[in-house]
Structure formats: C-alpha cells, structure tokens
Design an enzyme around this catalytic site. Structure first.
Site, PDB file in Angstrom:
ATOM      1  N   ASP A   1      23.381  43.157  18.043  1.00  0.00           N
ATOM      2  CA  ASP A   1      22.055  43.388  17.489  1.00  0.00           C
ATOM      3  C   ASP A   1      21.650  44.852  17.668  1.00  0.00           C
ATOM      4  O   ASP A   1      21.868  45.431  18.736  1.00  0.00           O
ATOM      5  CB  ASP A   1      21.070  42.480  18.257  1.00  0.00           C
ATOM      6  CG  ASP A   1      19.695  42.447  17.642  1.00  0.00           C
ATOM      7  OD1 ASP A   1      19.580  41.967  16.513  1.00  0.00           O
ATOM      8  OD2 ASP A   1      18.735  42.902  18.300  1.00  0.00           O
TER       9      ASP A   1
ATOM     10  N   GLU B   1      25.325  45.533  14.084  1.00  0.00           N
ATOM     11  CA  GLU B   1      24.214  45.640  13.133  1.00  0.00           C
ATOM     12  C   GLU B   1      23.750  47.093  13.179  1.00  0.00           C
ATOM     13  O   GLU B   1      22.863  47.448  13.938  1.00  0.00           O
ATOM     14  CB  GLU B   1      23.067  44.694  13.514  1.00  0.00           C
ATOM     15  CG  GLU B   1      21.977  44.671  12.457  1.00  0.00           C
ATOM     16  CD  GLU B   1      20.574  44.377  13.003  1.00  0.00           C
ATOM     17  OE1 GLU B   1      19.711  44.007  12.203  1.00  0.00           O
ATOM     18  OE2 GLU B   1      20.326  44.549  14.215  1.00  0.00           O
TER      19      GLU B   1
END
Ligand code: GLC
Length: 530
Positions: A201, A262
């Site tokens: 993330d 990401e």
C-alpha cells in the site's frame, strides 16, 4: 528473461474483503467467506487472489488503518482462518497475495498508543511528531489525501503528528531503524505462513523529506488521483527504493514470491524506478485508469508501460478498476454501452504480457453504485463534510444471487447497501448465459491460459484506422495472437486474411475469410499469420 515465474503472467483477482462474502451474518465479508468462494475464482480462471487488509483494525479506513499487522481482525476471522484460506487456495492452484500497509499504522497501534500516553516515550520517534508552526498551527502546509490538514494535534503534548491519510492513520518515520526491523519481521511472518506475495500500500510513501518543509504554494491544489505531483516533499523520496532492495533480498530467500507496489505516481519513468531485479517485482500501472478508452492514447500508454516494466526481474501490470476508483464500466459511459466498452478494454489488456489485476465484480459488469449519502462510510466523504462522494460506490457487496436482501453475500444487513443492478448482474443471473459478461470473462481467461505458454513476450503493433488498436504476439506454433480493439463510434473493418476467431467481447464482432468486423466499442482475439 532467463526463467519463467508465475507472477510474470498471472491474472490476479482483487478481493475487497468487506464486500466479497460474509460467512457469519454480521453484514461484513470475512476470510471464511472468501475460502468458501475460492472455487468460483478457480472456475473464473484467475491465477491468484489479492486480499485487501484483514488485520486488526479500528476500521477508520476500512482496514487500511492497522493496529496489529500480524493478527486478523475478529470481524474477518482468525489467523487459523487465514491459514485455511491459503491452504484451500493452494489446493485449487490459486496463489494468495496479502496487502501490507507500511506507510502508516492505526492510531490504536500499541506503539502510537504508548507515544500518546507518554510524551517522553522513545516510541514517539517512530512516528512524525513535531512542534507547532510559528503561528501555533500545523508544522507545515501539507494536506491529507483525504482532505484537510495532514497534521493533527496531540492535546497532551501540544505537538502535532503527521498523517497523510486519516487522522487515525499516523505515518511512520522510516528514518528510524526500528521501523525497518519491525517491517522485516512482518514480512517474514506472512512469508513463513505461506503467502505468495504482497501488495504494498502507498509504496511511493514511507519516507518524507527530512526537513518536512512546505510544499511550493503554486502546487498546493491536489489532484485526487495523482497527488504526488502536488506534494513533492511527501512522496517518492530517493531513499524509499532502498527499503524494497532489502525486502527483495528477503523475498528472494523464499521460493517464487512477488511484491507489487501501489506506486501512485503519474510519470511512468518515476514509477519504473521501483521495479527491477533488485527491487519490486511489479508496480501497479495507473495511467490507464485516468485515460479515455481511445486507441491512440492506449497505444502510447501501453508502449511506454512495456518499455518501463517489461524488464529483467520484473513484469508489467494492467489495471482498470480497484476499490479506490470509479469502476471502468461507468468510466466508459455506463449502461449497456459502458459495459461493452469495459469488456473490450479488458480483453485488450488480457492479451498483453504481464499481470492483469481484476477487481471483484468487474466480471459481472458491475457499475459504480450511487450509495445514498447517509449510508456512505468512506473517510473521504466523512472528512470532506459530505462534499466529496468518496469510494463507497466501488465497494458495494458482491451480488452472488438475485435474491434480496442479502444476494447470497450475507444473511444480515450488508455494511453498504446493494445497488439497483445487484439482482440482474448477480453471479446466479449470469451463470449459464453464454452471452453474459461473466461467461465472457471465463472464455477470455481460459483462452489466455491456453495460449500464454507459447506466446512471445514481444508486442508488435499493427497499423489500422485511427480508432483501431491492433497488436500481435507470435506463438510458438507459427501463428500469432492478434488483438484488435475498436474505440471509435462506428463499425470498422480490419483486413486480416485467414484469421480464426478465438474470443470476442461482443458476439457482433466477427472474422470472415479476409477481414475482421468490429462494431463500436468491441475487441477480439484471433489467430492469424502476420
Ligand atoms: C491506498 C489504498 C486506499 C487507502 C490508502 C491509505 O491508496 O488503496 O484504499 O485508503 O492507501 O492506506
């Protein structure tokens, strides 16, 4: 590439845990729910499943605010349920990718709790506490991605702490060695449990500019999708890649694991810095999310992506939808036409080398739901005082059956309401209908599997009318896979003698002895000599 790895070509299915399948009737999806539905994913024909965070969390950002990275939130199950999910997936030939959130923790993480309780605690150094600015307000002008200032005041000490997302998501200070040690432990914890990889993330975050100086005022306005360009000191600092160099050494110590970052940056050359044989295996490739479905734009972006990511020790990824953006059927116009264009776009990406990441429900042709204001839960909606709609419309539960109210998702009240399309677009309603979007996904993924072993990774562009995107990949048997997409408003023909149809996004797209006919917004794969 010298050796083939599963992740170089895997089709990965993203499960948004809260909304996939609820096994215990509390209205929220959970790990046993996913395990029970794994056969559906195996039948769909994907190779791996990426499961969004299921760790202990107060759920201020629905699990992206983690209080214990090595335990399962009771809402989602237990560690034993996580183990069972991995074992069951492996038995079906599916790999499992879990989501790590290293940029921040929850404010209910024990480190942060102790840091708040005792202002002299050394644990404070693992976050970014700073004295107020000269005017007594926040230390700098940084904004939270979710709106409002990126700083909240700790009343006890009078200091502020940095949170690039919600105030309940304090950012770690990655300049502190204990943060590195802790994350290496977390990595090994999950690798030892047998997961096949990690989705990382906010992978371009972690480090902040050391002095935490103001962003230049001219850049103050934030671009919702690619915030990094407006906040140069908060993202993509030079040091961050060194974290992934170390993590790659760790994952390379295990057999065939993958890390996908990401990396939410608009410039591919900056994203490319994150991947390679000594860093991440993959990064999400987001520019297509922000691009119209237009042949010339797609050719340019795909060419740039292949150049950036089809490199040794890495592989490209292709993404059209996820839990943070408006579903692509809606972006492409919605309704029958939007869904048709979404299928065509997906088929085009499925033929490329690399990993397509599919988001739950896109195989049903789900569109963005218009969740009524009072039911919305996204911190973006809440922090903006109800002015920015947020992401709930992409997160409504999976409709497994046509039957309201639970649609096979839950026997209780779902945490977000189903949209009006749930019955008609449910799995049960599409099952057995060869003309359905679900049947199309199954056919396309099956063809992809059948062909990919023999396909050359080189993509050769074929020229055609301006609204047509066409490429070929040579197959070991002498033919080529040719993919043709018509992004225009009118039916078009594409001269290609002797082509055999493999799969099309629409039954009206056909191959004759010397040409392909593609109605507006359709794509097809054929075998041909090129
Ligand atoms: C990522 C996630 C998003 C989350 C944010 C903060 O962008 O995909 O859902 O809100 O990080 O963790």
């Amino acid at each position: 590439m010298t050796e083939a790895h599963w992740w170089q070509d895997a089709a990965v299915y993203q499960v948004y845990v809260r909304s996939f399948a609820d096994s215990d009737g509390d209205g929220v999806g959970d790990l046993p729910g996913i395990t029970a539905r794994l056969p559906y994913l195996a039948d769909l024909g994907v190779d791996a499943v990426w499961v969004t965070p299921f760790y202990r969390s107060p759920m201020a950002d629905h699990g992206y605010d983690v209080a214990d990275q090595c335990d399962v939130d009771p809402m989602f199950g237990t560690l034993a349920d996580a183990d069972r999910l991995v074992t069951a997936a492996h038995a079906l030939g599916l790999r499992v990718i879990v989501d790590l959130v290293p940029n921040h923790s929850s404010d209910e993480h024990p480190w942060f709790q102790e840091a708040l309780r005792d202002p002299s605690s050394r644990l404070r150094e693992r976050y970014l506490f700073r004295k107020p600015g000269p005017d007594g307000g926040p230390p700098n002008n940084w904004e939270s991605v979710f709106g409002g200032p990126a700083w909240s005041r700790d009343e006890a000490s009078g200091e502020y702490y940095l949170h690039l997302f919600d105030r309940k998501q304090p950012d770690f200070d990655w300049r502190h060695p204990a943060v590195h040690e802790e994350w290496e432990r977390i990595l090994r914890f999950w690798l030892d449990r047998g997961v096949d990889g990690f989705r990382i993330d906010v992978a371009h975050g972690l480090y902040k500019q050391a002095a935490l100086t103001d962003h230049p005022p001219s850049l103050e306005s934030q671009d919702a999708l690619f915030h990094a360009s407006a906040a140069p000191h908060a993202w993509d600092q030079p040091e961050v890649v060194d974290v992934y160099r170390r993590w790659r050494q760790i994952t390379d110590g295990y057999t065939d694991r993958v890390m996908v970052g990401e990396v939410f940056l608009s410039q591919l050359e900056r994203v490319a810095r994150f991947v390679g044989p000594d860093r991440l295996h993959q990064s999400f490739n987001f520019p297509l999310l922000a691009a119209p479905l237009d042949a010339q734009t797609w050719r340019r972006l795909i060419t740039a992506s292949l150049a950036a990511f089809e490199v040794d020790g890495a592989a490209p990824t292709w993404v059209l939808s996820n839990h943070d953006v408006i579903r692509h059927a809606t972006r492409y116009g919605g309704g029958e036409q939007g869904r048709a264009r979404a299928r065509a776009a997906t088929l085009t990406l499925l033929g490329l080398p690399g990993s397509p990441y599919l988001y739950q429900g896109e195989e049903l042709g789900l569109e963005q739901d218009d969740v009524p204001g009072p039911a919305r839960q996204d911190p973006i909606w809440l922090r903006s005082g109800g002015t920015v709609p947020g992401r709930d419309g992409a997160r409504t539960p999976m409709p497994w059956t046509a039957q309201a109210p639970g649609h096979g998702f839950s026997s209780g009240t779902p945490w977000l309401p189903f949209g009006g399309q749930a019955a008609e677009r449910s799995v049960a309603a599409q099952e057995g209908d060869p003309g359905s979007t679900l049947a199309f996904y199954r056919r396309a993924l099956a063809q992809r599997r059948a062909l990919r072993g023999g396909l050359d990774r080189t993509v050769t562009w074929l020229d055609g009318p301006p609204d047509v995107l066409a490429y070929a990949r040579r197959h070991a048997d002498g033919d080529a896979l040719v993919c043709v997409l018509n992004t225009g408003e009118a039916t078009t023909t594409f001269a290609l003698p002797g082509a055999t149809l493999l799969v099309s996004s629409d039954p009206a797209a056909t191959a004759s002895a010397d040409a392909l006919t593609l109605p507006a917004g359709t794509a097809m794969w054929v075998r041909a000599q090129v």
